[in-house]
Scaffold this motif. Structure first.
Motif, mmCIF file in Angstrom:
data_model
loop_
_atom_site.group_PDB
_atom_site.id
_atom_site.type_symbol
_atom_site.label_atom_id
_atom_site.label_comp_id
_atom_site.label_asym_id
_atom_site.label_seq_id
_atom_site.Cartn_x
_atom_site.Cartn_y
_atom_site.Cartn_z
ATOM 1 N N LEU A 191 59.110 -97.963 -29.379
ATOM 2 C CA LEU A 191 59.446 -98.024 -27.408
ATOM 3 C C LEU A 191 60.047 -98.879 -27.335
ATOM 4 C CD1 LEU A 191 55.954 -99.275 -26.045
ATOM 5 C CD2 LEU A 191 56.442 -96.710 -26.376
ATOM 6 N N ASN A 192 60.900 -99.042 -28.266
ATOM 7 C CA ASN A 192 62.693 -99.319 -28.583
ATOM 8 C C ASN A 192 63.912 -97.449 -28.637
ATOM 9 O OD1 ASN A 192 65.252 -100.602 -28.037
ATOM 10 N ND2 ASN A 192 65.312 -101.097 -29.790
ATOM 11 N N HIS A 193 62.815 -96.516 -28.191
ATOM 12 C CA HIS A 193 63.241 -95.692 -28.915
ATOM 13 C C HIS A 193 62.827 -93.989 -27.532
ATOM 14 C CE1 HIS A 193 66.055 -96.270 -32.470
ATOM 15 N NE2 HIS A 193 64.403 -96.630 -32.445
ATOM 16 N N ASP A 194 63.721 -93.027 -26.907
ATOM 17 C CA ASP A 194 63.091 -92.025 -26.512
ATOM 18 C C ASP A 194 61.660 -91.907 -26.739
ATOM 19 O OD1 ASP A 194 63.119 -90.196 -24.125
ATOM 20 O OD2 ASP A 194 64.033 -89.379 -24.785
ATOM 21 N N VAL A 195 60.938 -91.779 -26.540
ATOM 22 C CA VAL A 195 59.548 -90.958 -27.255
ATOM 23 C C VAL A 195 58.486 -90.167 -25.907
ATOM 24 C CG1 VAL A 195 59.522 -92.751 -29.395
ATOM 25 C CG2 VAL A 195 58.373 -93.314 -27.284
ATOM 26 N N SER A 196 58.013 -89.933 -26.290
ATOM 27 C CA SER A 196 57.198 -89.509 -25.648
ATOM 28 C C SER A 196 55.734 -89.738 -25.552
ATOM 29 C CB SER A 196 56.991 -87.610 -25.267
ATOM 30 O OG SER A 196 56.674 -86.867 -26.156
ATOM 31 N N ILE A 197 54.583 -90.089 -24.493
ATOM 32 C CA ILE A 197 53.425 -90.127 -24.688
ATOM 33 C C ILE A 197 52.541 -89.756 -23.872
ATOM 34 C CG2 ILE A 197 51.894 -92.690 -24.437
ATOM 35 C CD1 ILE A 197 54.940 -93.966 -25.096
ATOM 36 N N ALA A 198 51.452 -89.385 -24.285
ATOM 37 C CA ALA A 198 50.219 -88.386 -24.270
ATOM 38 C C ALA A 198 48.779 -89.371 -24.144
ATOM 39 C CB ALA A 198 49.708 -87.406 -24.168
ATOM 40 N N MET A 199 47.756 -89.080 -23.281
ATOM 41 C CA MET A 199 46.505 -89.634 -23.537
ATOM 42 C C MET A 199 45.616 -89.096 -23.382
ATOM 43 S SD MET A 199 45.523 -93.049 -22.958
ATOM 44 C CE MET A 199 43.643 -93.551 -22.939
ATOM 45 N N VAL A 200 44.169 -88.979 -23.692
ATOM 46 C CA VAL A 200 42.923 -88.682 -24.159
ATOM 47 C C VAL A 200 41.988 -90.243 -23.534
ATOM 48 C CG1 VAL A 200 40.990 -87.966 -25.919
ATOM 49 C CG2 VAL A 200 43.615 -86.942 -25.914
ATOM 50 N N SER A 201 41.716 -89.998 -22.468
ATOM 51 C CA SER A 201 40.757 -90.351 -22.053
ATOM 52 C C SER A 201 39.310 -90.798 -22.230
ATOM 53 C CB SER A 201 40.598 -90.845 -19.938
ATOM 54 O OG SER A 201 41.784 -90.330 -20.132
ATOM 55 N N GLU A 202 39.073 -90.735 -23.358
ATOM 56 C CA GLU A 202 37.897 -91.168 -24.617
ATOM 57 C C GLU A 202 37.736 -92.588 -25.234
ATOM 58 O OE1 GLU A 202 35.409 -87.459 -25.845
ATOM 59 O OE2 GLU A 202 37.153 -86.333 -24.788
ATOM 60 N N ILE A 203 36.670 -92.590 -25.318
ATOM 61 C CA ILE A 203 36.192 -93.187 -26.118
ATOM 62 C C ILE A 203 36.672 -92.864 -27.673
ATOM 63 C CG2 ILE A 203 35.315 -96.096 -26.863
ATOM 64 C CD1 ILE A 203 34.665 -96.522 -24.400
ATOM 65 N N LEU A 204 37.319 -93.068 -28.459
ATOM 66 C CA LEU A 204 37.673 -92.680 -29.825
ATOM 67 C C LEU A 204 37.463 -93.751 -31.066
ATOM 68 C CD1 LEU A 204 39.491 -89.460 -29.177
ATOM 69 C CD2 LEU A 204 36.918 -89.486 -29.393
ATOM 70 N N TYR A 205 37.974 -94.679 -31.024
ATOM 71 C CA TYR A 205 37.899 -95.623 -31.520
ATOM 72 C C TYR A 205 36.812 -97.076 -31.791
ATOM 73 C CZ TYR A 205 40.478 -98.535 -35.585
ATOM 74 O OH TYR A 205 40.952 -99.725 -36.586
ATOM 75 N N HIS A 206 36.128 -97.783 -32.629
ATOM 76 C CA HIS A 206 35.773 -99.112 -32.813
ATOM 77 C C HIS A 206 36.277 -100.349 -33.500
ATOM 78 C CE1 HIS A 206 31.743 -96.602 -31.193
ATOM 79 N NE2 HIS A 206 32.646 -95.616 -32.222
ATOM 80 N N TYR A 207 37.022 -100.919 -32.785
ATOM 81 C CA TYR A 207 37.195 -102.010 -32.727
ATOM 82 C C TYR A 207 36.373 -103.216 -33.180
ATOM 83 C CZ TYR A 207 40.455 -105.843 -32.855
ATOM 84 O OH TYR A 207 41.254 -107.357 -33.245
ATOM 85 N N ARG A 208 36.308 -104.089 -34.790
ATOM 86 C CA ARG A 208 35.074 -104.959 -34.923
ATOM 87 C C ARG A 208 35.905 -106.022 -35.309
ATOM 88 N NH1 ARG A 208 30.478 -103.724 -38.226
ATOM 89 N NH2 ARG A 208 32.147 -102.297 -38.742
ATOM 90 N N ILE A 209 35.025 -107.307 -34.284
ATOM 91 C CA ILE A 209 35.488 -107.889 -33.814
ATOM 92 C C ILE A 209 34.539 -109.512 -34.493
ATOM 93 C CG2 ILE A 209 36.254 -110.078 -32.163
ATOM 94 C CD1 ILE A 209 37.142 -107.794 -30.211
ATOM 95 N N ASP A 210 34.711 -109.303 -35.219
ATOM 96 C CA ASP A 210 34.011 -111.191 -36.012
ATOM 97 C C ASP A 210 34.827 -112.619 -35.585
ATOM 98 O OD1 ASP A 210 32.315 -112.574 -37.570
ATOM 99 O OD2 ASP A 210 32.948 -111.219 -39.334
ATOM 100 N N LYS A 211 34.083 -112.575 -34.636
ATOM 101 C CA LYS A 211 34.359 -114.007 -34.529
ATOM 102 C C LYS A 211 34.643 -115.299 -34.999
ATOM 103 C CE LYS A 211 33.436 -117.243 -31.037
ATOM 104 N NZ LYS A 211 32.608 -118.000 -29.330
ATOM 105 N N ASP A 212 33.727 -115.002 -36.079
ATOM 106 C CA ASP A 212 33.489 -116.670 -37.259
ATOM 107 C C ASP A 212 34.475 -116.100 -38.407
ATOM 108 O OD1 ASP A 212 32.375 -117.875 -35.408
ATOM 109 O OD2 ASP A 212 30.107 -117.215 -36.041
ATOM 110 N N GLY A 213 35.060 -115.012 -38.761
ATOM 111 C CA GLY A 213 34.981 -114.148 -39.725
ATOM 112 C C GLY A 213 37.335 -114.712 -40.472
ATOM 113 N N ASN A 214 37.775 -114.250 -41.304
ATOM 114 C CA ASN A 214 38.531 -115.410 -41.650
ATOM 115 C C ASN A 214 39.471 -114.164 -41.386
ATOM 116 O OD1 ASN A 214 39.781 -116.694 -42.759
ATOM 117 N ND2 ASN A 214 40.384 -115.767 -45.047
#
Length: 316
Positions: A191-214
């Motif tokens: 983002l320190n450069h001139d970049v263009s950004i677009a969005m797909v408004s759908e949930i496509l990624y699953h981020y796993r959160i293991d509270k007790d994980g290392n």
């Protein structure tokens, strides 16, 4: 098959419990013209043999094994080995929806965007599911870098595809040894450069959160604190301090909280020299106000490191 449309990097370190779900979601993408670059970062479990299975079955899967060097070094190896038009990242304990690459790449072609992002979902080990939806249209006309520093724009790399030429043209690389917050650092570099950004408004990624994980997130050490400090110092050195004063203050306040969470080896003297001396009282009051983190940083500034640790436990 010619040049892949999307290169997907997968750094792997001892991920045997989740790896098959991750790789199954990648090889079964509806966009077939992809390459999957797995970097086995010195795993000591069965991860490498699992990766070998997929590489033997699917010619699009490339396996690179190296000595353990951390996620940043693994990401850099994958980046240097990639050939796709766009780069996509997937952590080895996460997974993606079947149409993720197809939809993000289609949007990239339609808009000629350098970066295309999607919404994602947090899958907690407790069974809790949290949808992370971003009102991207609300950010139109705003300074995306400023919004990123303030935590309003998602800085993760894994919910985005990024034009590969950006890394080449701007000499962008993953900083070896920065394995905590490396996504934030790379996002700021982009983002320190001139970049263009677009969005797909759908949930496509699953981020796993293991509270007790290392994980780095839940086990803050002096080493991970120092990595976070280097990222904040990089931002301070590369961004206009007047224009981005509010965002930079927010980064310093976050770092002050990270420092209070270090479980061992942190001293009051070290904490003051690395955080508090760089965090003026008036900046905390002006830019952070009475937010939870702002209150902790303010009280720590006034009453010292040990008091700050006590207050942090009470509030969080």
């Amino acid at each position: 098959m010619g040049r892949p449309k999307v290169s997907i990097s997968v750094p792997v370190y001892n991920a045997e419990n989740y790896l098959r779900q991750c790789l199954d979601s990648l090889v079964n993408q509806t966009l077939q013209d992809i390459e999957i670059i797995i970097v086995n970062d010195g795993s000591t479990d069965s991860s490498e043999s699992i990766c070998n299975e997929y590489a033997e079955k699917d010619s699009r899967v490339k396996l690179i094994s190296k000595e353990n060097g951390g996620s940043a070094s693994a990401r850099q190896v994958a980046l240097e080995s990639s050939t796709g038009e766009y780069i996509c990242a997937c952590d080895a304990d996460d997974w993606v929806e079947p149409r993720m690459c197809e939809l993000l790449y289609k949007k990239a072609v339609e808009t000629s965007a350098d970066i295309v992002m999607c919404d994602y979902v947090e899958n907690h080990s407790t069974g809790k599911v949290v949808n992370k939806i971003y009102p991207f249209n609300a950010l139109q006309g705003k300074d995306i870098l400023s919004e990123t520093l303030l935590g309003h724009f998602p800085h993760m790399i894994w919910n985005k595809i990024i034009r590969r030429e950006l890394f080449i043209n701007y000499n962008l690389y993953w900083e070896n040894g920065i394995n905590h917050g490396e996504d934030m650092l790379m996002c700021m570099k982009l983002l320190n450069h001139d970049v263009s950004i677009a969005m797909v408004s759908e949930i496509l990624y699953h981020y796993r959160i293991d509270k007790d994980g290392n994980s780095y997130t839940h086990n803050i050490t002096l080493s991970t604190f120092n990595q976070s400090r280097k990222i904040v110092e990089w931002a301070e050195s590369n961004f206009d301090n007047r224009k981005y004063k509010k965002g930079l203050t927010h980064l310093w306040v976050n770092l002050s909280i990270t420092g209070l969470r270090v479980k061992s080896d942190m001293t009051s003297k070290m904490y003051n020299e690395t955080v508090m001396d760089a965090l003026p009282l008036d900046s905390i009051m002006k830019y952070e106000g009475l937010t939870g983190k702002g209150i902790v940083a303010l009280l720590t500034k006034l009453f010292g490191y040990r008091f700050g640790r006590i207050i942090l436990k009470q509030i969080y």
